[in-house]
Design a protein around this motif. Structure first.
Motif, PDB file in Angstrom:
ATOM      1  N   ILE A 164       0.852  -1.188   0.000  1.00 38.45           N
ATOM      2  CA  ILE A 164       0.000   0.000   0.000  1.00 38.45           C
ATOM      3  C   ILE A 164       0.890   1.241   0.000  1.00 38.45           C
ATOM      4  O   ILE A 164       2.078   1.159   0.323  1.00 38.45           O
ATOM      5  CB  ILE A 164      -0.971   0.039   1.203  1.00 38.45           C
ATOM      6  CG1 ILE A 164      -0.209   0.072   2.533  1.00 38.45           C
ATOM      7  CG2 ILE A 164      -1.929  -1.144   1.161  1.00 38.45           C
ATOM      8  CD1 ILE A 164      -1.099   0.280   3.761  1.00 38.45           C
ATOM      9  N   VAL A 165       0.316   2.381  -0.358  1.00 37.83           N
ATOM     10  CA  VAL A 165       1.002   3.670  -0.257  1.00 37.83           C
ATOM     11  C   VAL A 165       0.260   4.463   0.799  1.00 37.83           C
ATOM     12  O   VAL A 165      -0.966   4.620   0.734  1.00 37.83           O
ATOM     13  CB  VAL A 165       1.007   4.417  -1.608  1.00 37.83           C
ATOM     14  CG1 VAL A 165       1.663   5.789  -1.461  1.00 37.83           C
ATOM     15  CG2 VAL A 165       1.728   3.583  -2.671  1.00 37.83           C
ATOM     16  N   VAL A 166       1.009   4.967   1.772  1.00 40.86           N
ATOM     17  CA  VAL A 166       0.387   5.626   2.917  1.00 40.86           C
ATOM     18  C   VAL A 166       1.401   6.583   3.546  1.00 40.86           C
ATOM     19  O   VAL A 166       2.606   6.377   3.428  1.00 40.86           O
ATOM     20  CB  VAL A 166      -0.110   4.576   3.944  1.00 40.86           C
ATOM     21  CG1 VAL A 166       1.015   3.736   4.466  1.00 40.86           C
ATOM     22  CG2 VAL A 166      -0.890   5.201   5.074  1.00 40.86           C
ATOM     23  N   GLY A 167       0.910   7.616   4.195  1.00 45.00           N
ATOM     24  CA  GLY A 167       1.800   8.507   4.931  1.00 45.00           C
ATOM     25  C   GLY A 167       1.943   9.853   4.287  1.00 45.00           C
ATOM     26  O   GLY A 167       1.189  10.223   3.389  1.00 45.00           O
ATOM     27  N   GLY A 168       2.941  10.582   4.726  1.00 44.30           N
ATOM     28  CA  GLY A 168       3.165  11.937   4.253  1.00 44.30           C
ATOM     29  C   GLY A 168       4.578  12.122   3.772  1.00 44.30           C
ATOM     30  O   GLY A 168       5.260  11.167   3.397  1.00 44.30           O
ATOM     31  N   ALA A 169       5.039  13.362   3.828  1.00 43.57           N
ATOM     32  CA  ALA A 169       6.363  13.705   3.331  1.00 43.57           C
ATOM     33  C   ALA A 169       7.445  13.001   4.142  1.00 43.57           C
ATOM     34  O   ALA A 169       7.292  12.753   5.338  1.00 43.57           O
ATOM     35  CB  ALA A 169       6.551  15.215   3.388  1.00 43.57           C
ATOM     36  N   GLY A 170       8.517  12.675   3.464  1.00 43.43           N
ATOM     37  CA  GLY A 170       9.655  12.023   4.107  1.00 43.43           C
ATOM     38  C   GLY A 170       9.983  10.716   3.417  1.00 43.43           C
ATOM     39  O   GLY A 170       9.103  10.070   2.851  1.00 43.43           O
ATOM     40  N   LYS A 171      11.233  10.357   3.425  1.00 40.73           N
ATOM     41  CA  LYS A 171      11.681   9.155   2.710  1.00 40.73           C
ATOM     42  C   LYS A 171      11.731   7.967   3.664  1.00 40.73           C
ATOM     43  O   LYS A 171      12.769   7.353   3.874  1.00 40.73           O
ATOM     44  CB  LYS A 171      13.009   9.426   2.036  1.00 40.73           C
ATOM     45  CG  LYS A 171      12.862  10.473   0.936  1.00 40.73           C
ATOM     46  CD  LYS A 171      14.099  10.627   0.128  1.00 40.73           C
ATOM     47  CE  LYS A 171      13.830  11.619  -0.996  1.00 40.73           C
ATOM     48  NZ  LYS A 171      14.924  11.652  -1.929  1.00 40.73           N
ATOM     49  N   HIS A 172      10.569   7.700   4.241  1.00 38.50           N
ATOM     50  CA  HIS A 172      10.391   6.560   5.136  1.00 38.50           C
ATOM     51  C   HIS A 172       9.260   5.693   4.598  1.00 38.50           C
ATOM     52  O   HIS A 172       8.237   6.198   4.139  1.00 38.50           O
ATOM     53  CB  HIS A 172      10.017   7.014   6.551  1.00 38.50           C
ATOM     54  CG  HIS A 172      11.124   7.688   7.278  1.00 38.50           C
ATOM     55  ND1 HIS A 172      11.961   7.011   8.125  1.00 38.50           N
ATOM     56  CD2 HIS A 172      11.537   8.981   7.272  1.00 38.50           C
ATOM     57  CE1 HIS A 172      12.843   7.851   8.635  1.00 38.50           C
ATOM     58  NE2 HIS A 172      12.603   9.063   8.126  1.00 38.50           N
ATOM     59  N   SER A 173       9.447   4.399   4.686  1.00 39.81           N
ATOM     60  CA  SER A 173       8.401   3.415   4.449  1.00 39.81           C
ATOM     61  C   SER A 173       8.447   2.491   5.649  1.00 39.81           C
ATOM     62  O   SER A 173       9.230   2.711   6.581  1.00 39.81           O
ATOM     63  CB  SER A 173       8.667   2.645   3.147  1.00 39.81           C
ATOM     64  OG  SER A 173       8.547   3.507   2.023  1.00 39.81           O
ATOM     65  N   CYS A 174       7.627   1.475   5.672  1.00 40.55           N
ATOM     66  CA  CYS A 174       7.715   0.491   6.746  1.00 40.55           C
ATOM     67  C   CYS A 174       7.112  -0.824   6.277  1.00 40.55           C
ATOM     68  O   CYS A 174       6.401  -0.875   5.275  1.00 40.55           O
ATOM     69  CB  CYS A 174       7.034   0.974   8.023  1.00 40.55           C
ATOM     70  SG  CYS A 174       5.273   1.265   7.898  1.00 40.55           S
ATOM     71  N   TRP A 175       7.448  -1.856   6.998  1.00 40.44           N
ATOM     72  CA  TRP A 175       6.810  -3.136   6.717  1.00 40.44           C
ATOM     73  C   TRP A 175       6.332  -3.712   8.023  1.00 40.44           C
ATOM     74  O   TRP A 175       6.861  -3.409   9.095  1.00 40.44           O
ATOM     75  CB  TRP A 175       7.737  -4.068   5.949  1.00 40.44           C
ATOM     76  CG  TRP A 175       8.749  -4.846   6.735  1.00 40.44           C
ATOM     77  CD1 TRP A 175       9.863  -4.357   7.368  1.00 40.44           C
ATOM     78  CD2 TRP A 175       8.768  -6.255   6.946  1.00 40.44           C
ATOM     79  NE1 TRP A 175      10.563  -5.377   7.951  1.00 40.44           N
ATOM     80  CE2 TRP A 175       9.912  -6.555   7.706  1.00 40.44           C
ATOM     81  CE3 TRP A 175       7.933  -7.298   6.560  1.00 40.44           C
ATOM     82  CZ2 TRP A 175      10.237  -7.853   8.094  1.00 40.44           C
ATOM     83  CZ3 TRP A 175       8.264  -8.582   6.949  1.00 40.44           C
ATOM     84  CH2 TRP A 175       9.396  -8.850   7.699  1.00 40.44           C
ATOM     85  N   GLN A 176       5.263  -4.491   7.932  1.00 37.62           N
ATOM     86  CA  GLN A 176       4.666  -5.117   9.092  1.00 37.62           C
ATOM     87  C   GLN A 176       4.674  -6.627   8.864  1.00 37.62           C
ATOM     88  O   GLN A 176       3.876  -7.136   8.070  1.00 37.62           O
ATOM     89  CB  GLN A 176       3.231  -4.621   9.309  1.00 37.62           C
ATOM     90  CG  GLN A 176       3.136  -3.166   9.668  1.00 37.62           C
ATOM     91  CD  GLN A 176       3.136  -2.230   8.462  1.00 37.62           C
ATOM     92  OE1 GLN A 176       3.311  -2.599   7.328  1.00 37.62           O
ATOM     93  NE2 GLN A 176       2.949  -0.966   8.735  1.00 37.62           N
TER      94      GLN A 176
END
Length: 158
Positions: free
Chosen positions: A116-128
């Motif tokens: 999915i694509v989610v969040g705001g500005a910044g070069k961070h992603s995450c995985w769960q």
């Protein structure tokens, strides 16, 4: 909407890569870790790409299907870096080859990874990571009191 039984988000920061390939290599490295329930029992992890990472990946021509295929091939952990008992579990349960070159996947197939694509500005992603093959995400329509389906979570407040 989907609901996932999973661990809390594992941050993936990549402020340096300017290409989709660079970002995907960082993401794959973060997801292919020892100690994850997905390494133990595979499962159905969730990758939450931040908009900046997603835009770079898309700009370089990767489709969601290609992202999943890339991660299936590259989000792996070396069997040789596990202790003898853990290696034995992988060999017996997942029928992997006991070789110094064996790389363990975190899922059984590319489509087992949700993106999915989610969040705001910044070069961070995450995985769960999920809880291995013990849980699977579920899909359920979330509806208003009158039974009409919600199109967005924000609509629940109306």
């Amino acid at each position: 909407m989907n609901a996932f039984g999973c661990e809390g988000p594992h941050n993936i920061q990549d402020h340096f890569s300017a290409t989709g390939l660079g970002i995907l290599l960082t993401v794959a490295g973060a997801m292919g870790q020892g100690g994850s329930n997905n390494l133990l029992g595979r499962g159905w992890p969730l990758l939450s790409l931040g908009p900046e990472h997603a835009a770079t990946i898309a700009r370089d021509g990767y489709t969601k299907k290609q992202v999943k295929e890339f991660l299936f091939e590259h989000a792996r952990f070396p069997l040789a870096r596990l202790g003898a008992e853990y290696r034995r579990q992988q060999i017996e349960h997942h029928h992997v080859v006991d070789s110094p070159d064996t790389m363990l996947p975190i899922v059984r197939a590319p489509d087992d990874i949700s993106v999915i694509v989610v969040g705001g500005a910044g070069k961070h992603s995450c995985w769960q990571p999920t809880f291995g093959d013990g849980t699977h995400f579920t899909r359920r329509t979330i509806a208003r009191r009158d039974g009409s389906p919600l199109q967005r979570v924000a609509d629940a407040r109306r």
